[in-house]
Design a protein around this motif. Structure first.
Motif, PDB file in Angstrom:
ATOM      1  N   SER A   1       0.819  -1.294   0.041  1.00 15.77           N
ATOM      2  CA  SER A   1      -0.034   0.073  -0.063  1.00 15.77           C
ATOM      3  C   SER A   1       0.907   1.268   0.011  1.00 15.77           C
ATOM      4  CB  SER A   1      -0.906   0.192   1.124  1.00 15.77           C
ATOM      5  OG  SER A   1       0.022   0.318   2.326  1.00 15.77           O
ATOM      6  N   ARG A   2       0.192   2.297  -0.457  1.00 22.04           N
ATOM      7  CA  ARG A   2       1.103   3.620  -0.346  1.00 22.04           C
ATOM      8  C   ARG A   2       1.667   4.211   0.877  1.00 22.04           C
ATOM      9  NH1 ARG A   2      -2.039   7.888  -3.561  1.00 22.04           N
ATOM     10  NH2 ARG A   2      -1.503   6.486  -5.471  1.00 22.04           N
ATOM     11  N   PRO A   3       0.608   3.856   2.077  1.00 22.58           N
ATOM     12  CA  PRO A   3       1.531   4.399   3.271  1.00 22.58           C
ATOM     13  C   PRO A   3       2.630   3.452   3.757  1.00 22.58           C
ATOM     14  CG  PRO A   3      -0.961   4.386   3.523  1.00 22.58           C
ATOM     15  CD  PRO A   3      -0.549   3.628   2.151  1.00 22.58           C
ATOM     16  N   ILE A   4       2.793   2.016   3.359  1.00 24.46           N
ATOM     17  CA  ILE A   4       3.657   1.179   3.641  1.00 24.46           C
ATOM     18  C   ILE A   4       5.045   1.553   2.582  1.00 24.46           C
ATOM     19  CG2 ILE A   4       4.727  -1.135   3.411  1.00 24.46           C
ATOM     20  CD1 ILE A   4       1.763  -2.111   4.198  1.00 24.46           C
ATOM     21  N   ARG A   5       4.558   2.008   1.655  1.00 21.52           N
ATOM     22  CA  ARG A   5       5.846   2.533   0.680  1.00 21.52           C
ATOM     23  C   ARG A   5       6.418   3.869   1.226  1.00 21.52           C
ATOM     24  NH1 ARG A   5       2.207   1.447  -3.329  1.00 21.52           N
ATOM     25  NH2 ARG A   5       2.601   3.629  -4.339  1.00 21.52           N
ATOM     26  N   VAL A   6       5.659   4.453   1.693  1.00 19.50           N
ATOM     27  CA  VAL A   6       6.098   6.017   2.266  1.00 19.50           C
ATOM     28  C   VAL A   6       6.726   5.816   3.713  1.00 19.50           C
ATOM     29  CG1 VAL A   6       5.611   8.062   3.050  1.00 19.50           C
ATOM     30  CG2 VAL A   6       4.245   7.195   1.079  1.00 19.50           C
ATOM     31  N   ALA A   7       6.188   4.846   4.449  1.00 22.18           N
ATOM     32  CA  ALA A   7       6.969   4.589   5.640  1.00 22.18           C
ATOM     33  C   ALA A   7       8.316   3.997   5.380  1.00 22.18           C
ATOM     34  CB  ALA A   7       6.016   3.348   6.354  1.00 22.18           C
ATOM     35  N   GLU A   8       8.466   3.232   4.202  1.00 22.25           N
ATOM     36  CA  GLU A   8       9.851   2.739   3.954  1.00 22.25           C
ATOM     37  C   GLU A   8      10.618   3.787   3.177  1.00 22.25           C
ATOM     38  OE1 GLU A   8      11.209  -0.344   4.104  1.00 22.25           O
ATOM     39  OE2 GLU A   8       9.132  -0.960   5.647  1.00 22.25           O
ATOM     40  N   ALA A   9      10.252   4.646   2.791  1.00 21.58           N
ATOM     41  CA  ALA A   9      10.875   5.993   2.336  1.00 21.58           C
ATOM     42  C   ALA A   9      11.594   6.629   3.278  1.00 21.58           C
ATOM     43  CB  ALA A   9      10.028   6.558   1.114  1.00 21.58           C
ATOM     44  N   ILE A  10      10.394   6.922   4.497  1.00 21.71           N
ATOM     45  CA  ILE A  10      11.056   7.833   5.278  1.00 21.71           C
ATOM     46  C   ILE A  10      12.188   7.080   6.025  1.00 21.71           C
ATOM     47  CG2 ILE A  10      10.245   8.586   7.823  1.00 21.71           C
ATOM     48  CD1 ILE A  10       7.535   8.945   6.452  1.00 21.71           C
ATOM     49  N   LYS A  11      12.073   5.721   6.422  1.00 18.75           N
ATOM     50  CA  LYS A  11      13.237   4.847   6.905  1.00 18.75           C
ATOM     51  C   LYS A  11      14.439   5.146   6.303  1.00 18.75           C
ATOM     52  CE  LYS A  11      11.274   0.972   7.628  1.00 18.75           C
ATOM     53  NZ  LYS A  11      10.911  -0.486   8.134  1.00 18.75           N
ATOM     54  N   GLU A  12      14.375   4.878   4.838  1.00 22.65           N
ATOM     55  CA  GLU A  12      15.529   5.134   4.106  1.00 22.65           C
ATOM     56  C   GLU A  12      16.240   6.455   4.387  1.00 22.65           C
ATOM     57  OE1 GLU A  12      14.475   4.057   0.183  1.00 22.65           O
ATOM     58  OE2 GLU A  12      13.979   1.791   0.550  1.00 22.65           O
ATOM     59  N   TRP A  13      15.204   7.603   4.112  1.00 23.22           N
ATOM     60  CA  TRP A  13      15.617   9.109   4.405  1.00 23.22           C
ATOM     61  C   TRP A  13      16.319   9.401   5.711  1.00 23.22           C
ATOM     62  CZ3 TRP A  13      14.249  12.888   7.674  1.00 23.22           C
ATOM     63  CH2 TRP A  13      14.717  14.230   7.474  1.00 23.22           C
ATOM     64  N   VAL A  14      15.800   8.533   6.857  1.00 22.99           N
ATOM     65  CA  VAL A  14      16.486   8.662   8.105  1.00 22.99           C
ATOM     66  C   VAL A  14      17.992   8.279   8.097  1.00 22.99           C
ATOM     67  CG1 VAL A  14      16.377   7.976  10.562  1.00 22.99           C
ATOM     68  CG2 VAL A  14      14.226   8.848   9.444  1.00 22.99           C
ATOM     69  N   VAL A  15      18.117   6.948   7.442  1.00 20.45           N
ATOM     70  CA  VAL A  15      19.283   6.522   7.477  1.00 20.45           C
ATOM     71  C   VAL A  15      20.385   7.308   6.518  1.00 20.45           C
ATOM     72  CG1 VAL A  15      20.783   4.286   6.513  1.00 20.45           C
ATOM     73  CG2 VAL A  15      18.527   4.120   7.645  1.00 20.45           C
ATOM     74  N   GLU A  16      19.847   7.590   5.484  1.00 18.24           N
ATOM     75  CA  GLU A  16      20.591   8.686   4.513  1.00 18.24           C
ATOM     76  C   GLU A  16      20.982   9.851   5.221  1.00 18.24           C
ATOM     77  OE1 GLU A  16      18.344   9.342   1.462  1.00 18.24           O
ATOM     78  OE2 GLU A  16      18.609   7.207   0.402  1.00 18.24           O
ATOM     79  N   GLN A  17      20.116  10.502   6.287  1.00 20.60           N
ATOM     80  CA  GLN A  17      20.799  11.594   6.881  1.00 20.60           C
ATOM     81  C   GLN A  17      21.566  11.537   8.014  1.00 20.60           C
ATOM     82  OE1 GLN A  17      19.611  14.739   5.553  1.00 20.60           O
ATOM     83  NE2 GLN A  17      19.117  13.515   3.839  1.00 20.60           N
ATOM     84  N   GLY A  18      21.540  10.148   8.378  1.00 13.30           N
ATOM     85  CA  GLY A  18      22.571   9.891   9.619  1.00 13.30           C
ATOM     86  C   GLY A  18      21.670  10.291  10.833  1.00 13.30           C
ATOM     87  N   LEU A  19      20.498  10.097  10.969  1.00  9.48           N
ATOM     88  CA  LEU A  19      19.820  10.749  12.246  1.00  9.48           C
ATOM     89  C   LEU A  19      19.735   9.543  13.131  1.00  9.48           C
ATOM     90  CD1 LEU A  19      16.447  12.280  10.785  1.00  9.48           C
ATOM     91  CD2 LEU A  19      18.585  13.458  11.094  1.00  9.48           C
ATOM     92  N   GLN A  20      19.641   9.806  14.311  1.00  9.84           N
ATOM     93  CA  GLN A  20      20.035   8.949  15.495  1.00  9.84           C
ATOM     94  C   GLN A  20      18.458   8.946  16.463  1.00  9.84           C
ATOM     95  OE1 GLN A  20      22.620   6.932  15.771  1.00  9.84           O
ATOM     96  NE2 GLN A  20      22.989   7.485  13.618  1.00  9.84           N
ATOM     97  N   PRO A  21      18.598   7.979  17.328  1.00 11.25           N
ATOM     98  CA  PRO A  21      17.296   7.930  18.153  1.00 11.25           C
ATOM     99  C   PRO A  21      17.236   9.338  18.875  1.00 11.25           C
ATOM    100  CG  PRO A  21      18.177   5.800  18.361  1.00 11.25           C
ATOM    101  CD  PRO A  21      19.279   6.628  17.374  1.00 11.25           C
ATOM    102  N   GLY A  22      16.022   9.827  19.177  1.00 12.76           N
ATOM    103  CA  GLY A  22      15.979  11.128  19.782  1.00 12.76           C
ATOM    104  C   GLY A  22      15.938  12.253  18.751  1.00 12.76           C
ATOM    105  N   ASP A  23      16.560  12.199  17.657  1.00  9.78           N
ATOM    106  CA  ASP A  23      16.345  13.547  16.726  1.00  9.78           C
ATOM    107  C   ASP A  23      14.979  13.777  16.166  1.00  9.78           C
ATOM    108  OD1 ASP A  23      19.234  13.348  16.993  1.00  9.78           O
ATOM    109  OD2 ASP A  23      19.727  12.508  15.052  1.00  9.78           O
TER     110      ASP A  23
END
Length: 255
Positions: free
Chosen positions: A16-38
């Motif tokens: 579903s579209r929300p699942i694909r967007v959720a995966e994209a958000i996770k990928e973006w978080v990793v790409e940005q080097g964000l850490q827990p709490g950011d």
């Protein structure tokens, strides 16, 4: 704008579209080097960044929140933040996967016999005095044999905690997680299968002595002895747990 498209695969069900967007958000978080709490971008920025509607973004964020990957805070300074999934939550989520699968005592101990002796050997001579003392204090929690089935169940859970805690000290986080998970589901099995219908003094005495001998071997850095003791401990526990299960099943069938 982050990509939310995926390579078509006729054999794989379309997400579903929300699942694909959720995966994209996770990928973006990793790409940005964000850490827990950011802090994560606000909803308006998310809509623009991922090119999706407000409803889709909100559903994607709810999915990530349910997974423990996003935390939402209200009030001053509130918003959405990168979350960190705790070991306990990860164990619980994985346990849900196995909930309707018939996991047996043999399934669990087959893995324990393969993994735990090697973990014990690898950590021989590497545990600090503080960690050794912590493990000995766990063993002290069942210094006397159980007097009733409930007390024995409690002692068994404490003994499994000893193994999970020992594994958590390993350098290999994946091994520590797997062993901790096996200890958790084994503890759960003892409850809903009522495997402690009567105290088992032999299991308590032999198992506790194995653990004490194991810590002595690890303290002096004897990897070979640590491996051998842990293997004997696992094999003995496997045999006695299956015997206990057979007793419980026989009693159940008699009724």
């Amino acid at each position: 704008m982050a990509r939310t498209s995926e390579t078509p695969d006729e054999k794989a069900p379309r997400r579903s579209r929300p699942i694909r967007v959720a995966e994209a958000i996770k990928e973006w978080v990793v790409e940005q080097g964000l850490q827990p709490g950011d802090r994560l971008p606000g909803e308006t920025e998310m809509i623009a960044r991922f090119g999706m509607s407000k409803g889709t973004i909100r559903e994607a964020m709810r999915l990530l929140q349910a997974q423990g990957l996003v935390e939402t805070k209200t009030g001053p300074g509130g918003g959405s933040f990168v979350g960190e999934v705790s070991t306990e939550r990860a164990h619980a989520l994985l346990a849900n996967y196995f909930y309707f699968r018939d996991i047996s005592i043999a399934d669990i101990y087959q893995l324990r016999v393969a993994l735990e002796p090697e973990v014990a050997a690898a950590m021989a001579g590497r545990l600090s005095p503080e960690r050794l003392a912590e493990l000995r204090s766990i063993i002290d929690d069942y210094a006397e044999p159980a007097t009733d089935p409930e007390d024995e169940r409690r002692q068994h859970v404490a003994s499994l905690h000893f193994h999970a805690r020992l594994a958590s000290f390993a350098d290999n986080a994946l091994l520590g997680f797997i062993i901790g998970f096996m200890s958790q589901i084994l503890a759960d099995l003892t409850v809903y299968r009522q495997l402690y219908a009567a105290p088992n003094v032999e299991l308590w005495r032999t198992g506790r002595q194995h653990q004490l001998d194991l810590l002595d071997a690890m303290e002096r850095g004897d990897a070979k002895a640590a491996r051998s003791i842990m293997r004997s401990h696992m094999e003995m526990a496997w045999r006695m747990m299956e015997d206990q299960q057979a007793v419980v099943m026989k009693r159940f069938m008699a009724h």
